[in-house]
Design a protein around this motif. Structure first.
Motif, PDB file in Angstrom:
ATOM      1  N   ALA C 200       0.834  -1.209   0.000  1.00  0.00           N
ATOM      2  CA  ALA C 200       0.000   0.000   0.000  1.00  0.00           C
ATOM      3  C   ALA C 200       0.864   1.253   0.000  1.00  0.00           C
ATOM      4  N   LYS C 201       1.589   1.446  -1.069  1.00  0.00           N
ATOM      5  CA  LYS C 201       2.477   2.610  -1.144  1.00  0.00           C
ATOM      6  C   LYS C 201       1.675   3.849  -1.519  1.00  0.00           C
ATOM      7  N   GLY C 202       1.617   4.819  -0.567  1.00  0.00           N
ATOM      8  CA  GLY C 202       0.946   6.090  -0.822  1.00  0.00           C
ATOM      9  C   GLY C 202      -0.540   5.974  -1.106  1.00  0.00           C
ATOM     10  N   ARG C 203      -1.164   4.939  -0.620  1.00  0.00           N
ATOM     11  CA  ARG C 203      -2.617   4.800  -0.794  1.00  0.00           C
ATOM     12  C   ARG C 203      -3.181   3.995   0.366  1.00  0.00           C
ATOM     13  N   GLU C 204      -4.509   3.913   0.410  1.00  0.00           N
ATOM     14  CA  GLU C 204      -5.151   3.059   1.399  1.00  0.00           C
ATOM     15  C   GLU C 204      -4.906   1.601   1.021  1.00  0.00           C
ATOM     16  N   PRO C 205      -4.893   0.692   2.000  1.00  0.00           N
ATOM     17  CA  PRO C 205      -4.662  -0.725   1.662  1.00  0.00           C
ATOM     18  C   PRO C 205      -5.737  -1.293   0.733  1.00  0.00           C
ATOM     19  N   ASN C 206      -5.307  -2.165  -0.167  1.00  0.00           N
ATOM     20  CA  ASN C 206      -6.235  -2.960  -0.975  1.00  0.00           C
ATOM     21  C   ASN C 206      -6.470  -4.287  -0.268  1.00  0.00           C
ATOM     22  N   ILE C 207      -7.698  -4.764  -0.344  1.00  0.00           N
ATOM     23  CA  ILE C 207      -8.020  -6.036   0.309  1.00  0.00           C
ATOM     24  C   ILE C 207      -8.621  -6.987  -0.720  1.00  0.00           C
ATOM     25  N   ILE C 208      -8.012  -8.144  -0.836  1.00  0.00           N
ATOM     26  CA  ILE C 208      -8.498  -9.189  -1.743  1.00  0.00           C
ATOM     27  C   ILE C 208      -9.336 -10.139  -0.903  1.00  0.00           C
ATOM     28  N   ASN C 209     -10.617 -10.192  -1.164  1.00  0.00           N
ATOM     29  CA  ASN C 209     -11.498 -10.830  -0.200  1.00  0.00           C
ATOM     30  C   ASN C 209     -12.798 -11.292  -0.837  1.00  0.00           C
ATOM     31  N   SER C 210     -13.365 -12.363  -0.282  1.00  0.00           N
ATOM     32  CA  SER C 210     -14.696 -12.778  -0.731  1.00  0.00           C
ATOM     33  C   SER C 210     -15.665 -12.925   0.440  1.00  0.00           C
ATOM     34  N   LEU C 211     -15.266 -12.426   1.589  1.00  0.00           N
ATOM     35  CA  LEU C 211     -16.103 -12.548   2.789  1.00  0.00           C
ATOM     36  C   LEU C 211     -16.925 -11.275   3.010  1.00  0.00           C
ATOM     37  N   TYR C 212     -18.236 -11.436   3.127  1.00  0.00           N
ATOM     38  CA  TYR C 212     -19.132 -10.310   3.414  1.00  0.00           C
ATOM     39  C   TYR C 212     -20.075 -10.764   4.512  1.00  0.00           C
ATOM     40  N   LEU C 213     -19.766 -10.418   5.745  1.00  0.00           N
ATOM     41  CA  LEU C 213     -20.592 -10.928   6.841  1.00  0.00           C
ATOM     42  C   LEU C 213     -21.947 -10.228   6.903  1.00  0.00           C
ATOM     43  N   ASN C 214     -22.019  -9.040   6.345  1.00  0.00           N
ATOM     44  CA  ASN C 214     -23.290  -8.314   6.326  1.00  0.00           C
ATOM     45  C   ASN C 214     -24.126  -8.823   5.132  1.00  0.00           C
ATOM     46  N   PRO C 215     -25.312  -9.409   5.444  1.00  0.00           N
ATOM     47  CA  PRO C 215     -26.113 -10.019   4.374  1.00  0.00           C
ATOM     48  C   PRO C 215     -26.444  -9.061   3.234  1.00  0.00           C
ATOM     49  N   LEU C 216     -26.732  -7.821   3.594  1.00  0.00           N
ATOM     50  CA  LEU C 216     -27.068  -6.846   2.550  1.00  0.00           C
ATOM     51  C   LEU C 216     -25.894  -6.614   1.610  1.00  0.00           C
ATOM     52  N   GLU C 217     -24.711  -6.535   2.212  1.00  0.00           N
ATOM     53  CA  GLU C 217     -23.509  -6.317   1.400  1.00  0.00           C
ATOM     54  C   GLU C 217     -23.239  -7.504   0.490  1.00  0.00           C
ATOM     55  N   LEU C 218     -23.450  -8.712   1.040  1.00  0.00           N
ATOM     56  CA  LEU C 218     -23.196  -9.896   0.215  1.00  0.00           C
ATOM     57  C   LEU C 218     -24.215  -9.986  -0.916  1.00  0.00           C
ATOM     58  N   GLU C 219     -25.460  -9.595  -0.623  1.00  0.00           N
ATOM     59  CA  GLU C 219     -26.454  -9.603  -1.690  1.00  0.00           C
ATOM     60  C   GLU C 219     -26.073  -8.591  -2.777  1.00  0.00           C
ATOM     61  N   GLU C 220     -25.636  -7.416  -2.343  1.00  0.00           N
ATOM     62  CA  GLU C 220     -25.197  -6.402  -3.310  1.00  0.00           C
ATOM     63  C   GLU C 220     -24.045  -6.906  -4.166  1.00  0.00           C
TER      64      GLU C 220
END
Lengths: 180, 249, 356
Positions: C200-220
């Motif tokens: 994360a050079k000079g930026r916010e961290p990137n996250i590689i992920n497939s986990l969405y614990l919030n059901p609404l977020e996972l549906e989106e």
């Protein structure tokens, strides 16, 4: 021109590279070609075989049911494939190893004791296949002898290129025997 | 004003989800402090496991991955092979590393992957509800070993550090604990060495951290730390299992 | 560049390199091993990495790591090995990472055989692993097309941030045909991937992920994935129609089965039968409008596969059950013969295209 070929023998008899040689020779002449090793139940029973298609138009299917030409290098291969050859097709047979007669009467059959011939004439049984290829070239004209010789450079590894003249002689012997 | 305590840059301000008394928070902090001290925060890529620390990607302020259960060392391998100059670490629990991911960790070590693994061993599956772990001690109860782990039935707990120390590709293997401040200080030193070994491209490095789980052990946080000291350390002795010569000296 | 005679598996390897792929992670399995053999030799020559993993499971997770780190990366396997990769593929699709997966199918189920098969169609096109995800699936039928589709596979993977599968079979892997390769793509000149995790050079961290614990977020997240698949259906379908304009019987097949069908169509035409072939090149998204157009005149349709009937379901569905769709399949490594397909055509034509 469409020439569909099956080449069959024991593993180690050079059947696969003989097929590749024909495919490369076809490429030398800008023909459409395909090569495919044995598949399906044919892989059983200690025989190796491959199918080669040489064509002026795109190859529809590389899988061959009924070859125009069958190369037979050992007896199990005769038993396995003889029945599939197209009526009027060509059967090239290594009679050094195949001591039985073909059953079919509607084929053009050329029996050549190529193992013995290669040993007697060239002192090298490894060029036996080339005699059969030479005969194939003479009979079908599917590819020219020059193209086959040119293709040897592609099939033989660099350190075997010194054997090209010997292979050429064996090919020429095959041409001669087919014509006589 | 003199700052006497602050959050390491390598941790985000996010509130963690860990239970009261859980030592994951301490271990996260140690890793973050080391990354800060080595000045590699912007060069670091971390991999969170499946288990209690599944959300670690929200807590470390570096580029992060969430891996499938047990696969963090394989994911780390893929990253490190693409970016050999970056710092890559996995953060894994005992189920992740010593059960479902045994093959991945053994082969990452065998290949000498230049990655750092933080292995948090609390002898239990926390997130899924206190089931038996590959590191659960003989006699220790778990929801899937209600009468205590019986070697006749469930076999014996695995000592991963000792196994990995036998691998030529492993450069640094140490077991530490965080049950008291002295041990926390030692743990930090080991974590730092494990990252330095990676920076010096010496090979695979792992620190096994003995950790407590008050919730699933059914103990108060303090009692849990005592239980760790009295029960885990005898079976999982602390110390450096393997280190490059200059590190040992 | 001059044409060269090459085995399908090796041609795929060279094509991947030409497409800018510098990373390969895999585990040996017949009948695709020539691909890793080729890359093991070739990748280090050009500064790439070939790594034989401890398992298919590890290999696909290495792909997950490399893809998330921004690289063009590939793995290959054959049926049983691809089953093992399914967990990782689901994560890759969930985390929206681009990569290419080759499946040179063999006969199944279980250990099956080492002979060619096409019985992983459902696995490839319906998702395969857990969750609502799709692979973009490309099905080449010649060695040249394998080469051409490899370049396309990497381009589409990047375009959609989605795994792309090249679904071949043992026949295509083993056979040799002349091929011409495209120019080499320089991986350093590919468009950058700002989402990749590479520090994360000079930026916010990137996250590689497939986990969405919030059901609404996972549906989106799921809705976003579905929109992507809909866009693929809109923009990426590919197919070949061969003598279908006036065809009263249309054969449908993919991969090496389609080659057999083509030969069968040629023979049927010689006998005066108005036969044609529809060959889907993208199996997902399925070329729906194209198959409907190809079967406009058809009184019957015949699907030919090296399976007990998988593609045929999609053919019926996409033709909306308006035309009788028949099936001819072989399994276990048995390959349909031209002769058998022609006789099936003749039989159907004599029946007048009615359902058997």
């Amino acid at each position: 021109m469409l020439q569909e070929i099956i080449l069959a023998g024991f593993g180690g008899q050079g059947v696969m590279s003989m097929g590749q040689l024909l495919a490369y020779a076809g490429m030398e002449e800008n023909k459409q070609v395909s090569w495919i090793p044995s598949y399906g139940p044919e892989m059983r029973g200690g025989t190796a075989n491959c199918s080669v298609t040489l064509s002026d138009t795109p190859v529809s299917s590389p899988l061959i049911d009924e070859p125009d030409t069958l190369f037979v290098l050992n007896r199990p291969s005769l038993e396995k494939f003889e029945g599939n050859v197209k009526p009027g097709g060509l059967l090239l047979l290594n009679s050094s190893l195949v001591k039985v007669e073909p059953q079919r009467t509607d084929l053009r059959v050329l029996k050549l004791p190529v193992d013995n011939l290669a040993q007697e004439k060239f002192g090298n049984s490894r060029v036996a296949n080339m005699i059969l290829v030479g005969a194939f070239v003479a009979i079908t004209g599917a590819v020219s002898l020059d193209s086959v010789v040119g293709a040897l450079k592609k099939v033989l590894p660099e350190h075997r290129h010194k054997l090209i003249p010997l292979n050429r002689q064996a090919l020429e012997l095959g041409v001669e025997l087919a014509q006589s | 004003m003199i700052t006497v305590f602050e959050r390491p840059k390598s941790l985000t301000p996010a509130k963690t989800h860990y239970c009261p008394g859980c030592t994951h928070g301490i271990i996260h902090r140690l890793v973050a402090e080391v990354i800060d001290e080595l000045g590699v925060r912007e060069e670091t890529i971390g991999i969170a496991p499946v288990g209690c620390s599944v959300l670690a990607y929200n807590y470390f302020n570096v580029d992060m991955y969430e891996a499938a259960h047990g696969r963090a060392p394989a994911v780390a391998t893929g990253i490190k092979r693409v970016h050999p100059d970056k710092v890559v670490f996995t953060y894994q629990g005992d189920g992740d590393l010593a059960a479902i991911g045994t093959a991945e960790i053994i082969h990452a070590a065998a290949r000498g992957e230049k990655i750092t693994t933080i292995f948090v061993n609390n002898a239990i599956y926390g997130m899924t509800g206190g089931q038996m772990a590959p590191t659960t001690l003989i006699g220790q109860t778990a929801t899937t070993a209600p009468n205590g782990r019986d070697p006749e039935v469930q076999g014996y707990p695995i000592r991963m550090s000792e196994i990995l120390a036998t691998m030529p590709g492993a450069a640094y293997i140490a077991r530490v604990s965080v049950h008291n401040p002295q041990e926390v200080a030692k743990a930090k030193k080991a974590v730092k060495t494990a990252f330095q070994v990676q920076l010096e491209r010496k090979g695979f490095a792992m620190v096994e951290v003995l950790s407590s789980c008050p919730t699933n052990w059914g103990l108060t946080p303090l009692k849990a730390l005592e239980w760790l000291k009295d029960n885990m350390i005898p079976y999982y002795p602390l110390g450096v299992q393997k280190a490059p010569e200059e590190v040992k000296a | 560049m001059a044409k060269v005679l090459m085995k399908g598996n090796e041609a795929l390897g060279e094509a991947a390199i030409r497409a800018g792929c510098r990373f390969f992670f895999g585990y040996p399995i017949t009948p695709q091993s020539e691909l890793p053999h080729y890359l093991a030799k070739r990748l280090p020559e050009i500064g790439g990495v070939f790594l034989q993993a401890e398992s298919e499971v590890a290999a696909i997770n290495m792909v997950y790591g490399a893809a998330g780190a921004g690289a063009r990366v590939m793995t290959s396997s054959s049926s049983p090995g691809v089953s093992l990769k399914m967990e990782g593929i689901s994560y890759i699709a969930g985390a929206e990472l681009p990569c290419v997966i080759v499946n040179m199918q063999r006969g199944g189920p279980g250990l099956g055989s080492i002979q060619p098969g096409q019985s992983d169609y459902f696995q490839a096109v319906k998702g395969g692993g857990h969750g609502d995800y799709r692979l973009l699936v490309l099905a080449p039928a010649s060695i040249q097309e394998m080469v051409d589709l490899m370049g396309l596979a990497f381009a589409l993977a990047d375009k959609y941030r989605n795994p792309v599968m090249i679904l071949g079979d043992g026949t295509l892997g083993q056979m040799m045909e002349p091929v011409e390769f495209p120019e080499m793509i320089d991986p350093d000149k590919l468009p950058s991937k700002p989402w990749a995790a590479r520090g994360a050079k000079g930026r916010e961290p990137n996250i590689i992920n497939s986990l969405y614990l919030n059901p609404l977020e996972l549906e989106e997240h799921n809705l976003k994935l579905q929109a992507k698949y809909a866009q693929m259906a809109e923009e990426e379908t590919r197919s070949e129609s061969y003598y279908t304009d006036d065809a009263e019987i249309v054969l449908v097949g993919y991969g090496s089965s389609a080659r057999v069908c083509k030969a069968a169509v040629d023979q049927a035409r010689q006998q005066g039968i108005k036969a044609g072939l529809f060959r889907p090149i993208t199996l997902f998204p399925f070329p729906k409008a194209e198959i409907q157009a190809a079967c406009r005149q058809a009184k019957s349709v015949l699907t030919v596969e090296m399976s007990m009937g998988q593609l045929v379901e999609d053919v019926r569905y996409n033709l909306e059950f308006k035309v009788p769709v028949h099936f001819y399949g072989r399994a276990g490594g048995m390959v349909p013969t031209t002769r058998a397909v022609v006789s099936k055509i003749t039989e159907l034509v004599q029946e007048g295209g009615r359902s058997a």
